[in-house]
Design a protein around this motif. Structure first.
Motif: not given
Ligand SMILES: [Zn+2]
Length: 299
Positions: A27, A30, A70, A124-125
């Motif tokens: 994303h 991120e 994103r 990820h975050t």
């Molecule tokens: Zn993500």
């Protein structure tokens, strides 16, 4: 023109007998994953024995990373399905182009069709204010790998999200785990993702477990998870076809207990009640997303 080279941050090692792929920025908002990779690299280059496998550090959604969004038009982490990978008609959509370039790079250049000895760690975050967790692909090796991080890990989530890279590579037979390090743009998320990378490299035998970085990282992951549930499974996914008409109520965070019929969100002017009791996971507090929230239960 997007190239495979644009997705490669660094490749270490000369022994193709086993491979670790560590990817940041699936994303594009991120960036903590990219920061964590950059933080680990200088020290890793000093201590890594080139005969101990190949470690590939990759960038995910390249055009979205450049835009700080994103995704551009489509969530890259919902596109990992044959119908998108092998359909050449819509390369004009930037996220599809990224999908095909990354797919070719990972499947053909890196794994070369040999998936048994390939690991995939997807960094990820999230937009919620706190939490940390791992999500295994739906195979036993991935489950054990996710469990080893010492943070909460969630079964059955991979299966319920069509089109994630996690489930795609898991189905190929790779040991495949998503590591969710913390809140977007927070220093803690980068710190936690750094710890996750050190742990993963040691756990998979690419570096020595006795290294100071590994010991400290494992201690950190266990310490920050000590008050969280450890082994969970998905019971409900609130999928969104139109994220613009969804608004999560304030005050939710990862692993906040919820009861059946709690008031969770508003969607198209209707109140969304919790369908079940359990813990809240990934409540959506950002403008783009494919899911409003998840409910998980302790296993
Ligand atoms: Zn993500």
């Amino acid at each position: 023109m997007e190239t495979k080279k644009a997705h490669i941050i660094e490749k270490l090692g000369k022994n193709p007998s086993k491979k670790m792929i560590i990817l940041g920025g699936m994303h594009g908002n991120e960036i903590n994953g990219i920061e964590a990779i950059e933080e680990v690299l200088p020290r890793l280059k000093e201590i890594f024995d080139e005969n101990n496998g190949e470690i590939w550090f990759l960038r995910g959604n390249e055009p979205a990373l450049k835009a700080g969004e994103r995704f551009v038009e489509k969530d890259l982490n919902r596109l990992w399905l044959d119908e998108h990978i092998y359909n050449k008609e819509d390369d004009s959509i930037a996220d599809f182009k990224s999908l095909r370039v990354l797919h070719d790079l990972i499947i053909n250049d890196i794994c070369q069709g040999l998936f048994e000895n390939c690991y995939f760690l997807d960094l990820h975050t999230f937009s919620a204010p706190s939490g940390i967790f791992a999500i295994p692909a739906a195979n036993d090796k991935s489950l054990e790998f996710a469990r080893s991080f010492g943070v909460p890990f969630i079964e059955r989530l991979s299966d319920s999200l069509p089109g994630t890279a996690l489930s795609y590579f898991g189905r190929k037979g790779m040991t495949s785990v998503v590591f969710e390090g913390g809140t977007h743009y927070s220093p803690e998320a980068t710190r936690n993702l750094v710890a996750g990378i050190w742990h993963a490299l040691a756990q998979a035998g690419f570096i020595d477990e006795k290294l100071q970085e590994v010991k400290q990282s494992r201690k950190l992951l266990i310490d920050i998870s000590k008050d969280l549930p450890h082994h969970l499974e998905l019971t409900y996914r609130h999928k969104l076809d139109d994220y613009q008409n969804f608004k999560m109520n304030p005050g939710f965070y990862n692993f906040k207990p919820v009861k059946k019929s709690d008031n969770l969100a508003v969607q198209n002017k209707e109140i969304i009640l919790s369908p079940d009791s359990g813990f809240m996971l990934m409540p959506l507090y950002q403008k783009k997303g494919s899911d409003g929230f998840f409910i998980v239960k302790e296993k």
